[in-house]
Design an enzyme around this catalytic site. Structure first.
Site, PDB file in Angstrom:
ATOM      1  N   THR A  32      38.032  41.900  33.084  1.00 17.26           N
ATOM      2  CA  THR A  32      37.769  41.555  31.603  1.00 17.26           C
ATOM      3  C   THR A  32      36.702  42.567  31.651  1.00 17.26           C
ATOM      4  O   THR A  32      35.789  42.434  32.247  1.00 17.26           O
ATOM      5  CB  THR A  32      37.069  40.539  31.517  1.00 17.26           C
ATOM      6  OG1 THR A  32      38.701  39.398  31.719  1.00 17.26           O
ATOM      7  CG2 THR A  32      36.944  40.128  29.481  1.00 17.26           C
TER       8      THR A  32
ATOM      9  N   LEU B  62      31.979  37.222  33.216  1.00 15.23           N
ATOM     10  CA  LEU B  62      32.610  37.824  32.533  1.00 15.23           C
ATOM     11  C   LEU B  62      33.968  38.069  34.046  1.00 15.23           C
ATOM     12  O   LEU B  62      33.384  38.459  34.615  1.00 15.23           O
ATOM     13  CB  LEU B  62      33.172  39.445  32.180  1.00 15.23           C
ATOM     14  CG  LEU B  62      32.744  39.183  30.610  1.00 15.23           C
ATOM     15  CD1 LEU B  62      32.443  40.562  29.871  1.00 15.23           C
ATOM     16  CD2 LEU B  62      32.877  38.508  29.825  1.00 15.23           C
ATOM     17  N   ASP B  63      35.305  37.694  33.187  1.00 20.23           N
ATOM     18  CA  ASP B  63      35.646  38.448  35.533  1.00 20.23           C
ATOM     19  C   ASP B  63      36.702  39.604  35.331  1.00 20.23           C
ATOM     20  O   ASP B  63      35.491  40.607  34.363  1.00 20.23           O
ATOM     21  CB  ASP B  63      37.511  37.465  34.503  1.00 20.23           C
ATOM     22  CG  ASP B  63      37.593  36.275  34.270  1.00 20.23           C
ATOM     23  OD1 ASP B  63      37.084  35.501  34.418  1.00 20.23           O
ATOM     24  OD2 ASP B  63      38.548  35.969  33.571  1.00 20.23           O
ATOM     25  N   LYS B  64      36.537  39.906  36.317  1.00 21.00           N
ATOM     26  CA  LYS B  64      36.561  41.554  36.897  1.00 21.00           C
ATOM     27  C   LYS B  64      37.155  41.890  36.164  1.00 21.00           C
ATOM     28  O   LYS B  64      36.860  43.226  36.324  1.00 21.00           O
ATOM     29  CB  LYS B  64      36.842  41.074  38.464  1.00 21.00           C
ATOM     30  CG  LYS B  64      37.141  42.627  39.514  1.00 21.00           C
ATOM     31  CD  LYS B  64      36.858  42.525  41.207  1.00 21.00           C
ATOM     32  CE  LYS B  64      37.187  43.612  41.407  1.00 21.00           C
ATOM     33  NZ  LYS B  64      37.889  43.730  42.757  1.00 21.00           N
TER      34      LYS B  64
ATOM     35  N   HIS C 171      37.907  31.382  33.555  1.00 16.31           N
ATOM     36  CA  HIS C 171      39.603  32.094  32.816  1.00 16.31           C
ATOM     37  C   HIS C 171      40.468  30.667  31.553  1.00 16.31           C
ATOM     38  O   HIS C 171      41.475  31.066  30.945  1.00 16.31           O
ATOM     39  CB  HIS C 171      40.661  31.592  33.723  1.00 16.31           C
ATOM     40  CG  HIS C 171      40.405  32.103  35.151  1.00 16.31           C
ATOM     41  ND1 HIS C 171      40.681  32.346  36.397  1.00 16.31           N
ATOM     42  CD2 HIS C 171      39.211  33.562  35.220  1.00 16.31           C
ATOM     43  CE1 HIS C 171      40.372  33.146  37.640  1.00 16.31           C
ATOM     44  NE2 HIS C 171      38.885  33.564  36.890  1.00 16.31           N
TER      45      HIS C 171
END
Length: 447
Positions: free
Chosen positions: A155, A151-153, A252
């Site tokens: 998110t 997961l994105d930082k 993303h």
């Protein structure tokens, strides 16, 4: 893997369930990483490695319950070609408490956590606090758990960690095979004109960003990317609450897709710029949350886990008058589309994806209308009507009624494709349209 004998004696291991079907060299990499491939190959050539008493090669696959014979541990000293396991820094009390507090589900094969926003999944340049650094807290003396997706930082939400090497391989195949169902909640700026649709835009890394930023790329370099969205509720025309399902797994992806259709995720300044922030007391943090994960478990049952919202998203939803219970309806996330869904997706695609190509689309429409008018005119004339084309070309040059029908040899397929609707099928394909039946056709070899 069963208990091993002392290192100065021949060692015996029983292959466990997680190692069923893997290559022998992969088994060593999992359980005896200090032994290099060159050493394994030499032991295999000299018959020192055996499976159920038989000689084995590095590429042979092991099966659950088999007994693996390995030479004494002393024999690897000074051989080289191997690497010692890297010592890890012990976790602090605060890290152990954090690791324990974010667990949503745990069993012998899987650990599911609710990743907080702002905590990176893996380390990188200047990133020292991350989920990967907390995984030793879940080992409990066994193999170190492994990440199987990211997961994105910024998110938050459901993140699956494999508890064993075998389950890591199992889950990785489900993610790569697109059978894992991921459902996200997000707040986006504005309201899409269509409540539910499919965003189909290829993505690629943006040049000059060092791979840290993605962009829509419709050239051959763009990777196919599809995202499904559904509007759950709206706060006037200011913003809306949407459910998102990535049908592919690009970096993303959801953030780029929503920004590309003109509705960036609230707080996503990277892709939405200043327009991604709402005025008032709405948090400036990213409002993207991995709400739910549905994936097959190694025991054959579905693993279905939901993650509660982070504080800033829960506060924003409440402030905008949204009720969390309204988002509990989960449509089929399999990616299969019915007739109505395809219609909606086509409308969304035409409106959002091609809005910048209106002029080109209008030109194509006008060209199509002129062609249709021409065909309708020819159809009204009928097969016996005279055409001016033969009179212009004349029999001396051997041309037909259309410039494309030059006598360069028989081309029945091309002439059949250009025949107006309603023309008798028995009419020869090489005979120019509208030529009087009493006039002989021009010789094929003349120009």
């Amino acid at each position: 893997m069963s208990h091993e004998t002392p290192s100065n004696q021949v060692r015996q291991f029983v292959v466990g369930r997680d190692d069923d079907g893997i290559r022998l060299d992969r088994w060593f990499k999992r359980h005896l990483p200090q032994i290099g491939f060159a050493t394994i190959s030499r032991w295999a050539r000299t018959g020192q490695i055996r499976i159920d008493g038989k000689r084995a090669a590095p590429e042979d696959r092991v099966a659950k319950g088999q007994t693996l014979r390995v030479p004494p541990g002393d024999s690897i000293v000074g051989i080289g070609g191997g690497k010692a396991a890297r010592a890890r820094k012990p976790l602090t009390e605060a890290q152990l408490e954090l690791a324990d507090s974010i667990v949503l589900h745990r069993d012998p094969s899987a650990i599911v956590i609710n990743k907080p926003p702002g905590l990176a999944t893996q380390g990188g340049s200047g990133t020292f606090e991350h989920v990967d650094g907390l995984l030793d807290a879940y080992a409990n003396g066994g193999p170190r758990p492994r990440l199987v997706h990211r997961l994105d930082k910024d998110t938050s939400g459901v993140l699956l960690v494999a508890a064993t090497p075998g389950s890591a391989a199992f889950f990785s195949k489900r993610f790569s095979g697109r059978t894992a169902k991921k459902v996200y909640w997000a707040l986006v700026v504005g309201v899409p004109s269509i409540d539910e649709g499919l965003i189909d835009l290829p993505l690629a890394k943006q040049p000059g960003s060092g791979g840290e930023k993605m962009m829509v790329d419709q050239s051959e370099h763009g990777q196919p990317s599809k995202s499904r969205y559904r509007v759950i509720d709206r706060a006037g025309n200011r913003c809306c609450w949407v459910e998102l399902q990535p049908l592919t797994g690009r970096t993303h992806q959801l953030r780029v897709h929503m920004a590309a259709i003109g509705h960036p995720i609230v707080g996503d300044g990277k892709y939405g710029g200043p327009d991604a922030f709402l005025s008032g007391s709405i948090s400036r943090k990213l409002h993207l949350h991995a709400r739910r994960l549905i994936i097959e478990h190694p025991d054959g049952t579905p693993l279905d886990v939901e993650a509660p919202l982070p504080d800033h998203m829960a506060a924003s939803l409440a402030q905008l008058g949204f009720e969390e219970s309204e988002g509990e309806y989960i449509p089929d996330p399999s990616g299969e589309w019915g007739r109505e869904e395809k219609k909606q997706a086509a409308k969304a695609h035409a409106k959002d994806y091609r809005k910048e190509r209106k002029g080109e689309r209008r030109g194509r429409a006008e060209t199509g209308r002129s062609r249709n008018d021409s065909r309708r005119t020819e159809s009204r004339k009928g097969p016996g009507a005279k055409s001016e084309a033969p009179r212009k070309s004349g029999p001396k040059k051997g041309l037909g009624s259309k410039p494309s029908a030059k006598p360069t040899g028989p081309r029945p397929a091309a002439k059949a494709a250009g025949k107006p609707a309603g023309r008798p099928a028995a009419k020869p394909a090489g005979k120019p349209a509208g030529r009087p039946s009493g006039r002989p056709p021009a010789p094929r070899g003349q120009r």
